[in-house]
Design a protein around this motif. Structure first.
Motif, PDB file in Angstrom:
ATOM      1  N   THR A  76       0.815  -1.213   0.000  1.00  0.00           N
ATOM      2  CA  THR A  76       0.000   0.000   0.000  1.00  0.00           C
ATOM      3  C   THR A  76       0.851   1.266   0.000  1.00  0.00           C
ATOM      4  OG1 THR A  76      -0.164  -0.196   2.403  1.00  0.00           O
ATOM      5  CG2 THR A  76      -2.015  -1.039   1.099  1.00  0.00           C
ATOM      6  N   ASP A  77       2.034   1.197   0.576  1.00  0.00           N
ATOM      7  CA  ASP A  77       2.894   2.384   0.682  1.00  0.00           C
ATOM      8  C   ASP A  77       3.813   2.588  -0.521  1.00  0.00           C
ATOM      9  OD1 ASP A  77       1.841   3.053   3.171  1.00  0.00           O
ATOM     10  OD2 ASP A  77       3.298   1.812   4.236  1.00  0.00           O
ATOM     11  N   ASP A  78       3.867   1.630  -1.437  1.00  0.00           N
ATOM     12  CA  ASP A  78       4.728   1.770  -2.617  1.00  0.00           C
ATOM     13  C   ASP A  78       4.228   2.906  -3.506  1.00  0.00           C
ATOM     14  OD1 ASP A  78       6.434  -0.302  -1.896  1.00  0.00           O
ATOM     15  OD2 ASP A  78       5.364  -1.800  -3.072  1.00  0.00           O
ATOM     16  N   ASP A  79       5.140   3.455  -4.305  1.00  0.00           N
ATOM     17  CA  ASP A  79       4.765   4.489  -5.271  1.00  0.00           C
ATOM     18  C   ASP A  79       3.890   3.893  -6.365  1.00  0.00           C
ATOM     19  OD1 ASP A  79       6.172   6.559  -4.066  1.00  0.00           O
ATOM     20  OD2 ASP A  79       8.013   6.112  -5.160  1.00  0.00           O
ATOM     21  N   ALA A  80       2.842   4.593  -6.714  1.00  0.00           N
ATOM     22  CA  ALA A  80       1.924   4.130  -7.750  1.00  0.00           C
ATOM     23  C   ALA A  80       2.644   3.954  -9.085  1.00  0.00           C
ATOM     24  CB  ALA A  80       0.756   5.096  -7.885  1.00  0.00           C
ATOM     25  N   ILE A  81       3.564   4.843  -9.413  1.00  0.00           N
ATOM     26  CA  ILE A  81       4.272   4.729 -10.697  1.00  0.00           C
ATOM     27  C   ILE A  81       5.118   3.465 -10.742  1.00  0.00           C
ATOM     28  CG2 ILE A  81       6.286   6.138 -10.088  1.00  0.00           C
ATOM     29  CD1 ILE A  81       4.499   6.288 -13.461  1.00  0.00           C
ATOM     30  N   ASP A  82       5.728   3.085  -9.617  1.00  0.00           N
ATOM     31  CA  ASP A  82       6.509   1.845  -9.565  1.00  0.00           C
ATOM     32  C   ASP A  82       5.592   0.635  -9.735  1.00  0.00           C
ATOM     33  OD1 ASP A  82       8.859   3.280  -9.196  1.00  0.00           O
ATOM     34  OD2 ASP A  82       8.784   3.107  -7.006  1.00  0.00           O
ATOM     35  N   ALA A  83       4.412   0.694  -9.153  1.00  0.00           N
ATOM     36  CA  ALA A  83       3.448  -0.398  -9.297  1.00  0.00           C
ATOM     37  C   ALA A  83       2.993  -0.516 -10.746  1.00  0.00           C
ATOM     38  CB  ALA A  83       2.250  -0.168  -8.381  1.00  0.00           C
ATOM     39  N   ALA A  84       2.747   0.633 -11.386  1.00  0.00           N
ATOM     40  CA  ALA A  84       2.335   0.628 -12.795  1.00  0.00           C
ATOM     41  C   ALA A  84       3.442   0.046 -13.671  1.00  0.00           C
ATOM     42  CB  ALA A  84       1.990   2.045 -13.240  1.00  0.00           C
ATOM     43  N   ARG A  85       4.673   0.412 -13.372  1.00  0.00           N
ATOM     44  CA  ARG A  85       5.815  -0.125 -14.133  1.00  0.00           C
ATOM     45  C   ARG A  85       5.901  -1.644 -13.988  1.00  0.00           C
ATOM     46  NH1 ARG A  85       8.968   4.083 -12.348  1.00  0.00           N
ATOM     47  NH2 ARG A  85       8.851   5.561 -14.028  1.00  0.00           N
ATOM     48  N   MET A  86       5.731  -2.136 -12.752  1.00  0.00           N
ATOM     49  CA  MET A  86       5.791  -3.577 -12.517  1.00  0.00           C
ATOM     50  C   MET A  86       4.694  -4.289 -13.303  1.00  0.00           C
ATOM     51  SD  MET A  86       5.558  -5.786  -8.993  1.00  0.00           S
ATOM     52  CE  MET A  86       3.784  -5.939  -8.939  1.00  0.00           C
ATOM     53  N   LEU A  87       3.489  -3.742 -13.281  1.00  0.00           N
ATOM     54  CA  LEU A  87       2.372  -4.335 -14.013  1.00  0.00           C
ATOM     55  C   LEU A  87       2.712  -4.441 -15.498  1.00  0.00           C
ATOM     56  CD1 LEU A  87      -0.832  -4.993 -13.457  1.00  0.00           C
ATOM     57  CD2 LEU A  87      -1.119  -2.894 -14.740  1.00  0.00           C
ATOM     58  N   ALA A  88       3.263  -3.363 -16.052  1.00  0.00           N
ATOM     59  CA  ALA A  88       3.588  -3.325 -17.481  1.00  0.00           C
ATOM     60  C   ALA A  88       4.767  -4.229 -17.820  1.00  0.00           C
ATOM     61  CB  ALA A  88       3.897  -1.892 -17.900  1.00  0.00           C
ATOM     62  N   GLU A  89       5.843  -4.121 -17.061  1.00  0.00           N
ATOM     63  CA  GLU A  89       7.060  -4.870 -17.386  1.00  0.00           C
ATOM     64  C   GLU A  89       6.900  -6.372 -17.228  1.00  0.00           C
ATOM     65  OE1 GLU A  89       9.988  -2.985 -14.895  1.00  0.00           O
ATOM     66  OE2 GLU A  89      10.101  -1.209 -16.190  1.00  0.00           O
ATOM     67  N   GLN A  90       6.052  -6.793 -16.287  1.00  0.00           N
ATOM     68  CA  GLN A  90       5.858  -8.224 -16.063  1.00  0.00           C
ATOM     69  C   GLN A  90       4.597  -8.758 -16.733  1.00  0.00           C
ATOM     70  OE1 GLN A  90       6.636  -9.640 -12.067  1.00  0.00           O
ATOM     71  NE2 GLN A  90       7.971  -7.902 -11.652  1.00  0.00           N
ATOM     72  N   SER A  91       3.940  -7.908 -17.519  1.00  0.00           N
ATOM     73  CA  SER A  91       2.711  -8.299 -18.235  1.00  0.00           C
ATOM     74  C   SER A  91       1.703  -8.959 -17.307  1.00  0.00           C
ATOM     75  CB  SER A  91       3.046  -9.226 -19.409  1.00  0.00           C
ATOM     76  OG  SER A  91       3.862  -8.569 -20.332  1.00  0.00           O
ATOM     77  N   LEU A  92       1.443  -8.337 -16.175  1.00  0.00           N
ATOM     78  CA  LEU A  92       0.517  -8.888 -15.188  1.00  0.00           C
ATOM     79  C   LEU A  92      -0.919  -8.517 -15.554  1.00  0.00           C
ATOM     80  CD1 LEU A  92       2.478  -7.924 -11.938  1.00  0.00           C
ATOM     81  CD2 LEU A  92       2.468 -10.134 -13.138  1.00  0.00           C
ATOM     82  N   SER A  93      -1.837  -9.407 -15.262  1.00  0.00           N
ATOM     83  CA  SER A  93      -3.250  -9.138 -15.532  1.00  0.00           C
ATOM     84  C   SER A  93      -3.898  -8.325 -14.428  1.00  0.00           C
ATOM     85  CB  SER A  93      -4.010 -10.453 -15.725  1.00  0.00           C
ATOM     86  OG  SER A  93      -3.911 -11.241 -14.548  1.00  0.00           O
ATOM     87  N   ALA A  94      -3.276  -8.336 -13.260  1.00  0.00           N
ATOM     88  CA  ALA A  94      -3.828  -7.599 -12.117  1.00  0.00           C
ATOM     89  C   ALA A  94      -2.692  -7.230 -11.175  1.00  0.00           C
ATOM     90  CB  ALA A  94      -4.856  -8.455 -11.376  1.00  0.00           C
ATOM     91  N   LEU A  95      -2.985  -6.289 -10.317  1.00  0.00           N
ATOM     92  CA  LEU A  95      -2.034  -5.858  -9.307  1.00  0.00           C
ATOM     93  C   LEU A  95      -2.479  -6.432  -7.965  1.00  0.00           C
ATOM     94  CD1 LEU A  95       0.450  -3.972  -9.193  1.00  0.00           C
ATOM     95  CD2 LEU A  95      -1.100  -2.152  -8.518  1.00  0.00           C
ATOM     96  N   LEU A  96      -1.600  -7.185  -7.331  1.00  0.00           N
ATOM     97  CA  LEU A  96      -1.853  -7.715  -5.993  1.00  0.00           C
ATOM     98  C   LEU A  96      -1.223  -6.738  -5.013  1.00  0.00           C
ATOM     99  CD1 LEU A  96      -2.643  -9.881  -3.877  1.00  0.00           C
ATOM    100  CD2 LEU A  96      -0.500 -11.053  -4.444  1.00  0.00           C
ATOM    101  N   VAL A  97      -2.052  -6.188  -4.130  1.00  0.00           N
ATOM    102  CA  VAL A  97      -1.587  -5.196  -3.156  1.00  0.00           C
ATOM    103  C   VAL A  97      -1.708  -5.799  -1.761  1.00  0.00           C
ATOM    104  CG1 VAL A  97      -1.857  -2.850  -2.275  1.00  0.00           C
ATOM    105  CG2 VAL A  97      -2.469  -3.366  -4.667  1.00  0.00           C
TER     106      VAL A  97
END
Length: 162
Positions: free
Chosen positions: A15-36
């Motif tokens: 929950t405390d991570d930067d949103a932009i870093d989370a978006a990057r992870m989603l894109a770079e790892q081709s994830l279908s969803a973000l687990l928080v």
């Protein structure tokens, strides 16, 4: 087969991570969803990528997609700026994306029903010990589909193997 047998590790953010870093992870790892996960390592939210994109684009564009065609590519580069300074909890609040969870003994059909009902491509498998919750892994839509269509499984219309 039980949910804990289908569960696999899945990349996560907190929950405390930067949103932009989370978006990057989603894109770079081709994830279908973000687990928080929250600070205690418990599922806080599971957000399909499509919903995260929806939170990036201006409301007037999602309300009238024809405007996107009129805008062309103008403004595309500014979308990432909308995440600047936000935490994952601010970008993907739990009240909007409560995590679908099952216990370790849930049957595949139970997981599938929850996945379908919540429109989530991911279900967290948790174990409760009193007030303590432990994340055992996740079941993805791809993993569940693979289980249901595995070679040797019969459809209701086909006769059982002899």
């Amino acid at each position: 087969m039980r949910a804990c047998d289908l569960a696999e590790p899945y990349p996560f953010v907190t929950t405390d991570d930067d949103a932009i870093d989370a978006a990057r992870m989603l894109a770079e790892q081709s994830l279908s969803a973000l687990l928080v996960l929250d600070a205690d390592g418990q599922p806080y939210a599971i957000v399909p990528g499509s919903q995260l994109i929806g939170r990036l684009i201006p409301a007037y564009v999602s309300e009238d997609p024809a405007l996107a065609g009129v805008l062309g590519g103008r403004g595309d580069g500014e979308l990432a700026e909308r995440l600047a300074g936000l935490t994952v909890a601010e970008w993907a609040p739990r009240r909007l994306y409560p995590p679908p969870v099952v216990g370790p003994d849930a049957q595949p059909m139970e997981v599938a029903a929850l996945m379908a009902r919540t429109h989530s491509p991911l279900v967290a498998v948790i174990e409760r010990d009193g007030s303590r919750v432990t994340l055992l892994g996740t079941v993805t839509a791809a993993r569940l589909m693979g289980y249901f269509i595995a070679p040797g499984r019969t459809s209701p219309e086909s006769p059982p193997p002899s």
